[in-house]
Scaffold this motif. Structure first.
Motif, PDB file in Angstrom:
ATOM      1  N   HIS A  97      -0.592  -3.849   4.362  1.00  0.00           N
ATOM      2  CA  HIS A  97      -1.727  -4.470   4.598  1.00  0.00           C
ATOM      3  C   HIS A  97      -1.557  -5.488   5.759  1.00  0.00           C
ATOM      4  O   HIS A  97      -3.135  -5.843   5.518  1.00  0.00           O
ATOM      5  CB  HIS A  97      -2.009  -4.887   3.290  1.00  0.00           C
ATOM      6  N   LEU A  98      -1.104  -5.958   6.844  1.00  0.00           N
ATOM      7  CA  LEU A  98      -0.848  -6.665   7.638  1.00  0.00           C
ATOM      8  C   LEU A  98      -1.484  -6.210   8.391  1.00  0.00           C
ATOM      9  O   LEU A  98      -2.010  -7.354   9.841  1.00  0.00           O
ATOM     10  CB  LEU A  98       0.550  -6.954   8.298  1.00  0.00           C
ATOM     11  N   HIS A  99      -2.164  -5.527   8.883  1.00  0.00           N
ATOM     12  CA  HIS A  99      -3.441  -4.558  10.035  1.00  0.00           C
ATOM     13  C   HIS A  99      -4.263  -5.084   9.665  1.00  0.00           C
ATOM     14  O   HIS A  99      -5.376  -5.189  10.224  1.00  0.00           O
ATOM     15  CB  HIS A  99      -3.538  -3.578   9.552  1.00  0.00           C
ATOM     16  N   SER A 100      -4.730  -5.736   8.754  1.00  0.00           N
ATOM     17  CA  SER A 100      -6.203  -6.402   8.437  1.00  0.00           C
ATOM     18  C   SER A 100      -6.163  -7.697   8.414  1.00  0.00           C
ATOM     19  O   SER A 100      -7.068  -8.486   9.429  1.00  0.00           O
ATOM     20  CB  SER A 100      -6.413  -6.666   7.204  1.00  0.00           C
ATOM     21  N   CYS A 101      -4.958  -8.041   9.150  1.00  0.00           N
ATOM     22  CA  CYS A 101      -5.096  -9.798  10.015  1.00  0.00           C
ATOM     23  C   CYS A 101      -5.349  -9.018  11.154  1.00  0.00           C
ATOM     24  O   CYS A 101      -4.756 -10.752  12.545  1.00  0.00           O
ATOM     25  CB  CYS A 101      -3.296 -10.813   9.736  1.00  0.00           C
ATOM     26  N   VAL A 134       6.420   3.160  13.661  1.00  0.00           N
ATOM     27  CA  VAL A 134       7.345   1.591  13.122  1.00  0.00           C
ATOM     28  C   VAL A 134       6.481   1.248  12.581  1.00  0.00           C
ATOM     29  O   VAL A 134       6.100   0.564  11.319  1.00  0.00           O
ATOM     30  CB  VAL A 134       8.339   1.535  13.266  1.00  0.00           C
ATOM     31  N   PHE A 135       5.805   0.608  13.634  1.00  0.00           N
ATOM     32  CA  PHE A 135       4.881  -1.341  13.545  1.00  0.00           C
ATOM     33  C   PHE A 135       3.515  -0.429  12.603  1.00  0.00           C
ATOM     34  O   PHE A 135       3.795  -0.713  11.821  1.00  0.00           O
ATOM     35  CB  PHE A 135       4.491  -1.440  15.031  1.00  0.00           C
ATOM     36  N   ILE A 136       3.086   0.811  12.886  1.00  0.00           N
ATOM     37  CA  ILE A 136       2.538   1.572  11.927  1.00  0.00           C
ATOM     38  C   ILE A 136       2.726   0.871  11.097  1.00  0.00           C
ATOM     39  O   ILE A 136       1.698   0.665   9.693  1.00  0.00           O
ATOM     40  CB  ILE A 136       1.122   2.168  12.759  1.00  0.00           C
ATOM     41  N   ILE A 137       3.417   2.660  10.346  1.00  0.00           N
ATOM     42  CA  ILE A 137       3.738   3.007   8.812  1.00  0.00           C
ATOM     43  C   ILE A 137       3.903   0.531   8.534  1.00  0.00           C
ATOM     44  O   ILE A 137       3.410   0.691   7.238  1.00  0.00           O
ATOM     45  CB  ILE A 137       5.062   2.986   8.689  1.00  0.00           C
ATOM     46  N   GLY A 186       0.472   9.733   6.035  1.00  0.00           N
ATOM     47  CA  GLY A 186       1.441   8.507   5.711  1.00  0.00           C
ATOM     48  C   GLY A 186       2.624   9.715   5.957  1.00  0.00           C
ATOM     49  O   GLY A 186       3.677   9.334   6.066  1.00  0.00           O
ATOM     50  N   ILE A 187       3.034  10.586   5.159  1.00  0.00           N
ATOM     51  CA  ILE A 187       4.234  11.391   5.088  1.00  0.00           C
ATOM     52  C   ILE A 187       4.571  12.429   6.549  1.00  0.00           C
ATOM     53  O   ILE A 187       5.647  12.450   6.898  1.00  0.00           O
ATOM     54  CB  ILE A 187       4.213  12.971   4.023  1.00  0.00           C
ATOM     55  N   ALA A 188       2.939  12.624   7.079  1.00  0.00           N
ATOM     56  CA  ALA A 188       3.254  12.889   8.316  1.00  0.00           C
ATOM     57  C   ALA A 188       4.009  11.458   9.689  1.00  0.00           C
ATOM     58  O   ALA A 188       4.761  12.187  10.585  1.00  0.00           O
ATOM     59  CB  ALA A 188       1.656  13.217   9.517  1.00  0.00           C
ATOM     60  N   ARG A 189       3.879  10.270   9.138  1.00  0.00           N
ATOM     61  CA  ARG A 189       4.397   9.332  10.349  1.00  0.00           C
ATOM     62  C   ARG A 189       5.329   9.051   9.660  1.00  0.00           C
ATOM     63  O   ARG A 189       6.752   9.166  10.016  1.00  0.00           O
ATOM     64  CB  ARG A 189       2.966   8.291   9.249  1.00  0.00           C
ATOM     65  N   LEU A 190       5.696   9.322   8.869  1.00  0.00           N
ATOM     66  CA  LEU A 190       7.626   8.978   8.219  1.00  0.00           C
ATOM     67  C   LEU A 190       8.405  10.377   8.929  1.00  0.00           C
ATOM     68  O   LEU A 190       9.364  10.237   9.314  1.00  0.00           O
ATOM     69  CB  LEU A 190       8.241   9.023   6.375  1.00  0.00           C
ATOM     70  N   LEU A 191       7.723  11.483   9.145  1.00  0.00           N
ATOM     71  CA  LEU A 191       8.032  12.554   9.619  1.00  0.00           C
ATOM     72  C   LEU A 191       8.325  12.608  11.544  1.00  0.00           C
ATOM     73  O   LEU A 191       9.347  12.464  12.171  1.00  0.00           O
ATOM     74  CB  LEU A 191       7.907  14.017   9.513  1.00  0.00           C
ATOM     75  N   GLN A 192       7.465  11.150  11.548  1.00  0.00           N
ATOM     76  CA  GLN A 192       7.031  11.210  12.998  1.00  0.00           C
ATOM     77  C   GLN A 192       8.220  10.223  13.678  1.00  0.00           C
ATOM     78  O   GLN A 192       8.953  10.188  14.351  1.00  0.00           O
ATOM     79  CB  GLN A 192       5.971  10.795  13.625  1.00  0.00           C
ATOM     80  N   MET A 193       8.575   9.087  12.444  1.00  0.00           N
ATOM     81  CA  MET A 193       9.526   8.266  12.849  1.00  0.00           C
ATOM     82  C   MET A 193      11.208   9.196  12.425  1.00  0.00           C
ATOM     83  O   MET A 193      12.244   8.433  13.164  1.00  0.00           O
ATOM     84  CB  MET A 193       9.450   6.636  11.457  1.00  0.00           C
ATOM     85  N   ASN A 206       1.330  -0.690  -0.075  1.00  0.00           N
ATOM     86  CA  ASN A 206       0.344   0.040  -0.005  1.00  0.00           C
ATOM     87  C   ASN A 206       0.880   1.354  -0.176  1.00  0.00           C
ATOM     88  O   ASN A 206       1.432   1.975   1.574  1.00  0.00           O
ATOM     89  CB  ASN A 206      -1.508  -0.663   1.056  1.00  0.00           C
ATOM     90  N   THR A 207       1.308   1.549  -0.860  1.00  0.00           N
ATOM     91  CA  THR A 207       2.011   2.877  -1.490  1.00  0.00           C
ATOM     92  C   THR A 207       1.342   4.043  -0.695  1.00  0.00           C
ATOM     93  O   THR A 207       1.928   5.047  -0.255  1.00  0.00           O
ATOM     94  CB  THR A 207       2.280   3.573  -2.800  1.00  0.00           C
ATOM     95  N   ALA A 208      -0.300   4.093  -0.548  1.00  0.00           N
ATOM     96  CA  ALA A 208      -0.193   5.456   0.228  1.00  0.00           C
ATOM     97  C   ALA A 208       0.549   5.835   1.234  1.00  0.00           C
ATOM     98  O   ALA A 208      -0.507   6.774   2.142  1.00  0.00           O
ATOM     99  CB  ALA A 208      -2.626   5.153   0.090  1.00  0.00           C
TER     100      ALA A 208
END
Length: 301
Positions: free
Chosen positions: A71-75, A62-65, A19-26, A10-12
């Motif tokens: 797509h592992l969050h669907s599991c 990192v886990f969320i990203i 997603g960009i905000a989370r990359l900045l958080q990391m 999922n590139t989004a």
């Protein structure tokens, strides 16, 4: 895991505004604790708390990203929308606390006695700690429920307020254990019971929302939350009256800070902190009750 016929990645998750905000958080989180660990340094409970905040938030981000990108969050047996919204709000509160505490206790203008290099590292760490807070606050702003939008409960104003209420309660508990002398009167013990009961129920509400188990309950979850919030308002109103009377009235306590009270170890200071945050939480519960009349949430998003 069944294939949905779509792309595996999922590139989004890394290209969208969230997603960009989370990359900045990391990035900011890793930079902050790396600067502190490498040369900035930390000590005592305050420094340990700051390092815990930065490493904990970094790990969960990192886990969320990773989960969203693959797509592992669907599991996972989680309500993913509730989980990410709750964590973003919690991380915002924790990161702003660390961003205030670290420079307050570890940053100084002069170089003596720590040296100019250590001072510069601490200043840089403080700057990135502030940027980390901005990044988490941005995610909260981007993911919050909009008017007319079907959203998970934790993304609504009421859901976000639940996280703030629990966080404020933790501040109250910290002041309570810091020699607040709450056991001196039965009335102040009642206040502690109020803080504890409301904190536990609020955490249970958040836990059921995050795990997506609200549909399994035998009672209507949404109506129960509103009834509980109304009860919490009444309980906090009682604490907001009782605590100041039994701590600051001349008959039971001291209206002014005792002159011989040591800084950092004064029961009066702890009692004042508890009184202030009691009113803060009372206001939060009142706002929560007001907003809960205007929302409809979907527990499984």
């Amino acid at each position: 895991m069944e294939s949905t016929g779509g792309p595996y990645l999922n590139t989004a998750a890394v290209t969208s505004p969230v997603g960009i905000a989370r990359l900045l958080q990391m990035t900011f989180g890793c930079t902050t604790f790396s600067l502190v660990a490498h040369q900035g340094g930390f000590s005592a409970a305050y420094g340990t708390f700051c390092m815990f905040v930065w490493t904990f938030c970094f790990a969960i981000t990192v886990f969320i990203i990773a989960c969203e990108f693959t797509h592992l969050h669907s599991c996972l047996s989680l309500s993913w929308g509730n989980f990410t919204a709750a964590f973003a709000m919690l991380a915002t509160l924790m990161s702003i606390t660390a961003a205030v505490i670290y420079p307050l206790y570890f940053v100084q203008v002069g170089c003596y006695p720590i040296g100019c290099e250590v001072r510069d590292f601490r200043i840089a760490a403080s700057v990135f700690a502030g940027l980390l807070f901005v990044a988490y606050a941005t995610e909260v702003f981007l993911t919050r429920a909009k008017p007319g939008q079907v959203s998970s409960y934790m993304a609504t104003i009421s859901g976000l307020l639940k996280i703030v209420q629990a966080f404020v309660a933790c501040i109250i508990f910290g002041a309570l254990v810091n020699d607040s002398q709450y056991g001196k009167y039965v009335a102040t013990q009642w206040c502690v019971a109020v803080y504890s009961f409301c904190f536990v129920v609020t955490v249970v509400v958040v836990a059921f929302s995050v795990t997506g188990k609200t549909a399994l309950l035998w009672f209507p979850f949404e109506r129960s939350v509103v009834i509980y919030t109304f009860g919490a308002v009444l309980l906090y109103m009682s604490a907001a009256v009782i605590w100041p009377v039994f701590c600051f009235d001349s008959k039971y306590g001291s209206p002014q800070r005792p002159g011989l009270c040591a800084k950092g170890k004064c029961p009066w200071d702890s009692q004042l902190v508890i009184a202030i945050f009691t009113y803060v939480n009372l206001l939060l519960y009142v706002l929560d009750l007001a907003y809960s009349q205007r929302i409809r949430f979907v527990s499984h998003l």
